[in-house]
Scaffold this active site. Structure first.
Site, short mmCIF file in Angstrom:
data_model
loop_
_atom_site.label_atom_id
_atom_site.label_comp_id
_atom_site.label_asym_id
_atom_site.label_seq_id
_atom_site.Cartn_x
_atom_site.Cartn_y
_atom_site.Cartn_z
N LYS A 254 41.72 -2.64 34.24
CA LYS A 254 41.18 -2.80 32.70
C LYS A 254 41.78 -1.88 31.99
O LYS A 254 41.58 -0.79 31.60
CB LYS A 254 39.58 -2.42 32.93
CG LYS A 254 38.71 -3.43 33.91
CD LYS A 254 37.13 -2.83 34.01
CE LYS A 254 36.55 -3.58 35.00
NZ LYS A 254 35.22 -2.98 35.23
N ASP B 214 39.86 1.09 36.81
CA ASP B 214 38.97 1.00 36.00
C ASP B 214 39.12 2.38 35.17
O ASP B 214 39.89 2.78 34.23
CB ASP B 214 37.69 0.86 36.50
CG ASP B 214 36.64 0.56 35.54
OD1 ASP B 214 36.88 0.57 34.33
OD2 ASP B 214 35.32 0.67 35.96
N SER B 215 38.15 3.48 35.59
CA SER B 215 38.24 4.77 34.64
C SER B 215 39.52 5.46 35.21
O SER B 215 39.63 6.43 34.56
CB SER B 215 36.88 5.32 35.06
OG SER B 215 36.91 5.94 36.47
N GLY B 216 40.00 5.41 36.55
CA GLY B 216 40.90 5.86 37.24
C GLY B 216 40.60 6.99 37.79
O GLY B 216 41.47 7.68 38.55
P1 IMP Z 1 37.60 3.86 38.91
O1 IMP Z 1 37.35 4.99 39.70
O2 IMP Z 1 36.47 3.73 37.63
O3 IMP Z 1 38.90 3.69 38.46
O4 IMP Z 1 36.86 2.47 39.80
C1 IMP Z 1 37.62 2.31 40.90
C2 IMP Z 1 36.68 1.71 42.05
O5 IMP Z 1 35.47 1.36 41.47
C3 IMP Z 1 37.38 0.47 42.19
O6 IMP Z 1 38.14 0.80 43.64
C4 IMP Z 1 36.35 -0.36 42.56
O7 IMP Z 1 35.79 -0.06 44.00
C5 IMP Z 1 35.20 0.04 41.61
N1 IMP Z 1 35.04 -0.84 40.59
C6 IMP Z 1 35.51 -0.54 39.31
N2 IMP Z 1 35.12 -1.50 38.31
C7 IMP Z 1 34.77 -2.49 39.26
C8 IMP Z 1 34.35 -3.85 39.03
O8 IMP Z 1 34.43 -4.38 37.63
N3 IMP Z 1 33.92 -4.39 39.75
C9 IMP Z 1 33.64 -3.99 40.93
N4 IMP Z 1 33.80 -2.98 41.25
C10 IMP Z 1 34.53 -2.02 40.55
#
Ligand code: IMP
Ligand code: MG
Length: 194
Positions: free
Chosen positions: A141, A113-115
């Protein structure tokens, strides 16, 4: 369909990826990973990013006919009922006796998502001087994933909606849905007051 299914289903607005599509794609990803294995005579340490990737991981590894070991790492960027990344943190370090130094490592996560989570996990892994590192995510995403955090294996690109199911949760629930779904907006709206 179990009698309790309506209890969960009544919260679902729409299904983004159905069970069959997930199963087919997981098999394809496993084939790609197997074909790209840097050295089939050596094992890969598959590092499961808890908790969201456990179902993806469990299905994926049963289609991988390669030498492998399993490790886990706890990392997250969402807390409780938040649906926006709060900055990643590692809450559970590898507790297996598996050394990553000199090993081929495949990080498996549910969604890019955000990474923030994968950036941190990858850095943590790279600090241990593995022989190679690759990342597999079930979902991405694409409009949000930053250029410096990429995954070598991606199951599905999805729209920028907060999704649940197949391991992904909202406030700890819905991991057991067999598909990837978007909840009704009122479910998320509940969270705003939390
Ligand atoms: P990031 O650090 O924003 O890339 O998010 C990664 C982590 O956030 C993932 O491993 C998920 O556990 C959680 N996450 C991100 N997007 C979603 C979503 O749409 N639904 C549920 N969990 C999410
Ligand atoms: Mg996760």
């Amino acid at each position: 369909m179990p009698a309790s299914a309506p209890i969960l289903n009544k919260h679902i607005d729409r299904i983004l990826v159905d069970q069959k599509s997930i199963a087919d794609r997981v098999r394809e990803l496993a084939r790609e990973i197997t074909e790209n294995h840097p050295d089939p005579s050596e094992p890969v340490v598959i590092l499961c990013v808890l908790n969201g990737s456990i179902i993806f991981l469990a299905d994926l590894i049963r289609h991988l006919p390669i030498r492998m070991m399993l490790g886990v790492i706890g990392a997250s960027s969402y807390r409780g009922k938040e649906t926006v990344s709060q900055g990643a943190s590692i809450w559970h370090r590898l507790h297996t006796p598996i050394e990553l130094t000199g090993q081929h490592v495949l990080i498996v996560d549910d969604i890019l998502d955000s990474g923030n989570t994968l950036r941190l996990v990858r850095r943590t892994v790279e600090e241990q001087n593995p022989k190679s590192v690759a990342t597999a995510v079930l979902l991405r995403k694409p409009d949000k994933a930053p250029p410096d955090v990429q995954a070598e294996y991606i199951g599905f690109d999805i729209e920028d909606a907060f999704v649940v199911g197949y391991g992904l949760d909202y406030a700890g629930e819905f991991r057991n849905l067999p598909h990837i779904a978007v909840l009704k907006s009122e479910c998320y709206a509940d969270a705003d007051g939390d």
